[in-house]
Enzyme design. Sequence first.
Site, PDB file in Angstrom:
ATOM      1  CE1 TYR A  91      -4.154   1.928   0.735  1.00 21.25           C
ATOM      2  CE2 TYR A  91      -2.461   3.500   1.367  1.00 21.25           C
ATOM      3  CZ  TYR A  91      -3.758   3.225   1.006  1.00 21.25           C
ATOM      4  OH  TYR A  91      -4.666   4.244   0.907  1.00 21.25           O
ATOM      5  CE1 TYR A  96     -10.280  -1.741   1.289  1.00 20.07           C
ATOM      6  CE2 TYR A  96     -11.778   0.086   1.605  1.00 20.07           C
ATOM      7  CZ  TYR A  96     -10.998  -0.683   0.772  1.00 20.07           C
ATOM      8  OH  TYR A  96     -10.939  -0.378  -0.559  1.00 20.07           O
TER       9      TYR A  96
HETATM   10  C1  LIG Z   1      -9.282   2.219  -1.424  1.00 18.78           C
HETATM   11  S1  LIG Z   1     -10.578   2.724  -2.469  1.00 18.78           S
HETATM   12  C2  LIG Z   1     -10.720   1.356  -3.550  1.00 18.78           C
HETATM   13  C3  LIG Z   1     -10.776   1.791  -5.018  1.00 18.78           C
HETATM   14  C4  LIG Z   1     -12.035   2.457  -5.429  1.00 18.78           C
HETATM   15  N1  LIG Z   1     -13.044   1.460  -5.787  1.00 18.78           N
HETATM   16  C5  LIG Z   1     -11.815   3.448  -6.567  1.00 18.78           C
HETATM   17  O1  LIG Z   1     -12.562   3.404  -7.540  1.00 18.78           O
HETATM   18  O2  LIG Z   1     -10.902   4.248  -6.485  1.00 18.78           O
HETATM   19  C6  LIG Z   1     -11.937   2.657  -1.360  1.00 18.78           C
HETATM   20  C7  LIG Z   1     -13.251   3.101  -1.955  1.00 18.78           C
HETATM   21  O3  LIG Z   1     -13.745   2.106  -2.871  1.00 18.78           O
HETATM   22  C8  LIG Z   1     -15.141   1.900  -2.698  1.00 18.78           C
HETATM   23  N2  LIG Z   1     -15.317   0.524  -2.188  1.00 18.78           N
HETATM   24  C9  LIG Z   1     -14.355  -0.302  -1.762  1.00 18.78           C
HETATM   25  N3  LIG Z   1     -14.864  -1.464  -1.373  1.00 18.78           N
HETATM   26  C10 LIG Z   1     -16.188  -1.386  -1.525  1.00 18.78           C
HETATM   27  C11 LIG Z   1     -17.273  -2.275  -1.255  1.00 18.78           C
HETATM   28  N4  LIG Z   1     -17.084  -3.474  -0.754  1.00 18.78           N
HETATM   29  N5  LIG Z   1     -18.523  -1.849  -1.528  1.00 18.78           N
HETATM   30  C12 LIG Z   1     -18.729  -0.611  -2.042  1.00 18.78           C
HETATM   31  N6  LIG Z   1     -17.755   0.283  -2.308  1.00 18.78           N
HETATM   32  C13 LIG Z   1     -16.494  -0.105  -2.052  1.00 18.78           C
HETATM   33  C14 LIG Z   1     -15.596   2.922  -1.679  1.00 18.78           C
HETATM   34  O4  LIG Z   1     -16.039   4.073  -2.372  1.00 18.78           O
HETATM   35  C15 LIG Z   1     -14.334   3.236  -0.914  1.00 18.78           C
HETATM   36  O5  LIG Z   1     -14.364   4.548  -0.383  1.00 18.78           O
END
Ligand SMILES: C[S@@+](CC[C@H](N)C(=O)[O-])C[C@H]1O[C@@H](n2cnc3c(N)ncnc32)[C@H](O)[C@@H]1O
Length: 479
Positions: A322, A425
């Site tokens: 990370y 997470y």
């Molecule tokens: C570390 S980022 C992961 C990458 C993200 N999906 C992106 O498009 O940049 C974390 C964000 O991804 C989305 N996310 C991650 N895991 C998710 C899940 N299980 N369900 C819905 N949204 C998720 C949420 O918006 C979260 O704030």
Amino acid sequence: MTTHQRDSKTPDPRPPNSNDPRVGKAFRAMKDLGISPEVFKPVLKNLLKLYEWNWELIEEDNYQTLIDAIFDSSDDKKSIAKGPTSSSMNTNIHKKRRQDARADDDNEPIANLIRPGARSDTSNSLVHRKIKFYNVDDITRGTEKIKIPLINEIGLEPPKFRYIPQNIPYQDAYVPFSLARIGDEGCCLKCSGDCLSARVPCACSRETGGEFAYTSEGLLRDDFLSACISMNCEPQSHHFFYCQDCPLEKAKNVHNPEPCKGHVLRKFIKECWRKCGCTMDCGNRVVQRGPTRKLQVFSTEGKGWAVRSVEYLPKGSFICEYVGEILTNTELYERNKQSRKNERHTYPVYLDSDWGSEQVLKDEEALCLDGTYFGNVARFINHRCHDSNLIEIPVEVETPDHHYYHIAFFTKRDIDPYEELTWDYGIDFADVDHPIKAFECHCGSSYCRDEKRKATAGGGIKKKDLGIKRNVHGSSSSR
Ligand SMILES: C[S@@+](CC[C@H](N)C(=O)[O-])C[C@H]1O[C@@H](n2cnc3c(N)ncnc32)[C@H](O)[C@@H]1O
């Protein structure tokens, strides 16, 4: 570390046989798309003949040529549409084609940070390709040893960030590296070559109980991985440390913080480093060599961008670190306040794995990593409750002071090609006091904590949940 492969540029005079690892790989990739061996084998045989056994053409772009040829043959014959796997196969092929079929006019610059990489279809004239290829062929901009493409299947907005392969302090973070801080007893001055093949494990194995965390294949040792998984997923009461002046509770209520809910103690990996006598090929240097697996960032419905590997990954494989800006907790609070106003999303990870070994640091000293604006491929890894396929493990590289360390992702089990890579997470979806509102979870796990929360009487919200780790703070998604 990986299965041996013949140089795919060298024409192979032999017909394919089922023991050939390249046939096995093709088999797994096709299986993943729901294509049965009866369907793909004759097409593969014909294609190999056509290409004079040049596997490079078969394997390129994740077997796109093979998939096209199967699709064309299924269009012609229509016969495979009657087979039991045909509908899923066609759906999957269409899905796969969509994933690669981003036309040139979809080549929006990715926030001017990722160069669009439209590909012209000149690689082979033998198959009439009806599709164009995806628009970004390397989000890393050449900063990693591997290319990481971004596949936009559904027209998601491009991510706005700058790819960095290593952590960089933002401003106030004090990250002191010096050879003097590493005592002679804390490294392997006298080693040479590969520490893993030495008769007696060197000083760098001390952190992991006198045995290295890695096998000679570059995977995590099974017993070490199992111990990390059980501490992480099913922590016992003795795995928790309770601090006096909890920074996480202070983040929720600075004037009247609740008592610490407990921090899970973690096992560290210690890698050899610059002061050690071994070479860069030493088996105890895995994370510092960076990602080596064939990763892709791809679009999902409901979760934004996500990460997968196009190759099979054995249990214990290192995926990536990370990586982000190194912030102090104080800087992070400020940033979160701002990001709420600007509706930007932050993805911070607290470097809090070493609770208990030293005095808890003040907020202006304690560090975290934020991949929002500057980060690596890990910033795209989505959350999955409990049964995620990745685990994050702290890694000591440059400094024995665990004020700063690396967070590395490893596979918890064998992973098939194209399976989404996820990690837990550690979000407590019921925690209404948390400074960042959790997103609505679409992880699809039968252990989904958000679903469970919703299912409890009227989605009742509890305020306290003992021992919750919350490494990444997901913000509510605008997608
Ligand atoms: C570390 S980022 C992961 C990458 C993200 N999906 C992106 O498009 O940049 C974390 C964000 O991804 C989305 N996310 C991650 N895991 C998710 C899940 N299980 N369900 C819905 N949204 C998720 C949420 O918006 C979260 O704030």
